[in-house]
Design a protein around this motif. Structure first.
Motif, PDB file in Angstrom:
ATOM      1  N   VAL A   1       0.815  -1.220   0.000  1.00  0.00           N
ATOM      2  CA  VAL A   1       0.000   0.000   0.000  1.00  0.00           C
ATOM      3  C   VAL A   1       0.848   1.270   0.000  1.00  0.00           C
ATOM      4  N   GLN A   2       2.146   1.147   0.273  1.00  0.00           N
ATOM      5  CA  GLN A   2       3.064   2.285   0.265  1.00  0.00           C
ATOM      6  C   GLN A   2       3.894   2.370  -1.022  1.00  0.00           C
ATOM      7  N   ALA A   3       3.919   1.309  -1.799  1.00  0.00           N
ATOM      8  CA  ALA A   3       4.833   1.223  -2.938  1.00  0.00           C
ATOM      9  C   ALA A   3       4.600   2.314  -3.973  1.00  0.00           C
ATOM     10  N   ILE A   4       3.361   2.572  -4.325  1.00  0.00           N
ATOM     11  CA  ILE A   4       3.095   3.574  -5.364  1.00  0.00           C
ATOM     12  C   ILE A   4       3.474   4.967  -4.885  1.00  0.00           C
ATOM     13  N   SER A   5       3.097   5.324  -3.653  1.00  0.00           N
ATOM     14  CA  SER A   5       3.439   6.667  -3.172  1.00  0.00           C
ATOM     15  C   SER A   5       4.938   6.829  -2.982  1.00  0.00           C
ATOM     16  N   LEU A   6       5.628   5.769  -2.560  1.00  0.00           N
ATOM     17  CA  LEU A   6       7.084   5.845  -2.433  1.00  0.00           C
ATOM     18  C   LEU A   6       7.732   6.002  -3.808  1.00  0.00           C
TER      19      LEU A   6
END
Length: 106
Positions: A25-30
């Protein structure tokens, strides 16, 4: 699910790997945040896109980073911005442990 972004480093006498563990769930924003770091470097220092954040490339001016190679403070600033972007996300870092002898699990 965790995604692992793996990097390696080596010298004549030592080889090491490290992983950045990122919840899906953090991969795209990172990815976006790190892309903004590179885009900022492209705008500020004429780094050629699509440059990626690899230490060797950044410090030796390879793969688009040639404009920044003689600007050590700028290079450190790019990595500082990348580390801040990573710190703003729910990730974990650490060395990848060696498997014990006899552990043939894939």
């Amino acid at each position: 699910m965790l995604l692992a972004y793996v990097d390696e480093s080596y010298t004549r006498n030592r080889y090491s790997m490290v992983a950045l563990l990122v919840p899906d769930v953090q991969a795209i924003s990172l990815t976006r945040a790190l892309g903004e770091v590179v885009a900022g470097a492209a705008q500020a220092y004429e780094v050629v896109l699509p440059a990626e954040l690899h230490g060797t490339d950044l410090l030796h001016g390879n793969r688009g980073w040639a404009p920044i190679v003689q600007m050590r403070r700028a290079a450190v600033g790019v990595y500082h911005a990348a580390f801040l972007a990573i710190a703003d996300h729910e990730v974990a870092t650490g060395p990848i442990p060696r498997r014990p002898p006899g552990d043939d699990a894939v």
